[in-house]
Design an enzyme around this catalytic site. Sequence first.
Site, PDB file in Angstrom:
ATOM      1  CG  HIS A 197      20.536 -16.755  45.065  1.00 30.78           C
ATOM      2  ND1 HIS A 197      20.641 -16.441  46.396  1.00 30.78           N
ATOM      3  CD2 HIS A 197      20.082 -18.030  44.996  1.00 30.78           C
ATOM      4  CE1 HIS A 197      20.261 -17.498  47.116  1.00 30.78           C
ATOM      5  NE2 HIS A 197      19.927 -18.474  46.292  1.00 30.78           N
ATOM      6  CG  ASN A 255      22.610 -10.123  47.666  1.00 26.66           C
ATOM      7  OD1 ASN A 255      21.988 -10.522  46.696  1.00 26.66           O
ATOM      8  ND2 ASN A 255      22.715 -10.828  48.781  1.00 26.66           N
TER       9      ASN A 255
END
Length: 291
Positions: free
Chosen positions: A144, A175
Amino acid sequence: MKLRTMIRHGLRTTLLLTIGATIISCNLYGRKTGKGNVLYLDEPSKTEAKVQNVQPLEKDSASISYEVPALRKNSGEIILHRKGYTVSYNPTTKIPNWVAWHLTADHTSGQAKRKDVEFHEDTDVPEPRANTFDYMQSGYDRGHMCPAGDNKWDMEAMEQSFLFSNICPQNHNLNTGDWNGMEQQCRWWAKDFGDIYIVCGPILFNQKRKTIGKNKVVVPEAFFKVVLCMKGTPKAIGFIYRNAEGGRPWGDYVNTVDQVERITGLDFFPSLPDSIENKVEAHADLNEWPK
């Protein structure tokens, strides 16, 4: 020329001018979709309607969208206005150029849960476009840019954060490690300061680019994040993360916003008065940003 002929000629000219103005307006302002407003900043070769001097609408100072970078005419970027963020999507790389949002203290919590949402294609962008099959067995996470954790305040905002136009191929350890830590840090700052303005996205160096999947989704070499706080004395700070494992001290990622602009070619926080923008973008002091 007879009067009747002049009238017919005048009506035909008026009609052509009206149609032409409508085409230009559609290309400049985009279309309304179920997911938000879409603005196409087309290449000159793709449309006769060239975007000229795109300027933000005048707003009162309390509602200025400080987070949105300067738009770039003739860039080919597609601007998508979502409920929780704005994204500049790159149809060539199949990933965003940048994602920007205003994170308030109220938006750091809520009832919307990411476990109730799946990653999904963004039908507002042209094909070919990224899908979940591109990421399968690629060795990269679906990372994201605007995090799900910043969209718990609203279910629609949460769902839109899982659109692939908000996602980049990202090293798993980054991440779940340092990048995730920065996302949590930003939520803490939003609670502490009341609100902050964030822009983040991929960094693509001038070299042959790795891609994943059938749709050739480009893998970034690095990522950036810039943060602006307008509470009290305005301040800003930038961060750059290699798309690698990470696990480095927090201060190793710090850069001024000016440095991030030089690397990315983007112009951040253009809505700020020049006197404030020039000052905050040239300065980055971790002591002003409690951890």
